[in-house]
Design a protein around this motif. Structure first.
Motif: not given
Length: 151
Positions: A29-50
């Motif tokens: 019941s625990r989550m471990f997530l990691d990643f390298n962000l290479i390019k900045a996320l700026v205003p305008g980034v959207k998340m579609d959820m379904e």
């Protein structure tokens, strides 16, 4: 009701111009997530959820809720809606930015107890698939899907 059981998860579909080394692990019941962000996320980034509910067989499901979230606007709002409450639970278990822009860096979520998530009333006990797709302007960034059971 209120206990989440993670049945399956996938986050392998991502834009390698934005991300590298995306890894997700769920254990006890625990989550471990990691990643390298290479390019900045700026205003305008959207998340579609379904949100889709299983209709008895593993193949058939029905969409019950869909929403597009402007991530930077949501983080900047003082109003505490359901989505802001969800994302706020990540901050204690990781090093995610609380505002935009999100600069290139190594980001992680460690030992995150996903049973702390607020479960809205429209999600009754049952099996669900939850899809998240992130875009920055017209660029695809990431797609993750989670198969869960709510008890």
């Amino acid at each position: 009701m209120g206990k989440i059981i993670m049945l399956d998860n996938q986050c392998g579909n991502y834009n390698r111009s934005y991300l590298s080394n995306v890894t997700i692990l769920v254990k006890n019941s625990r989550m471990f997530l990691d990643f390298n962000l290479i390019k900045a996320l700026v205003p305008g980034v959207k998340m579609d959820m379904e949100f889709l509910i299983s209709l008895g067989s593993a193949i058939k499901s029905q969409k019950i809720f869909q929403y597009t979230l402007d991530m930077c606007s949501m983080l900047a709002q003082k109003r505490n809606n359901m989505f802001k409450r969800w994302f706020a639970t990540f901050f204690n278990a990781g090093n995610f930015r609380k505002y935009c822009p999100v600069d290139p860096n190594y980001y992680y979520l460690k030992n995150y107890n996903y049973n702390t998530l607020f479960i809205p009333k429209f999600l009754s006990a049952g099996r669900y698939r939850v899809n998240f797709e992130m875009h920055q302007f017209k660029d695809f960034v990431l797609f993750c899907t989670f198969e869960v059971e709510i008890k």
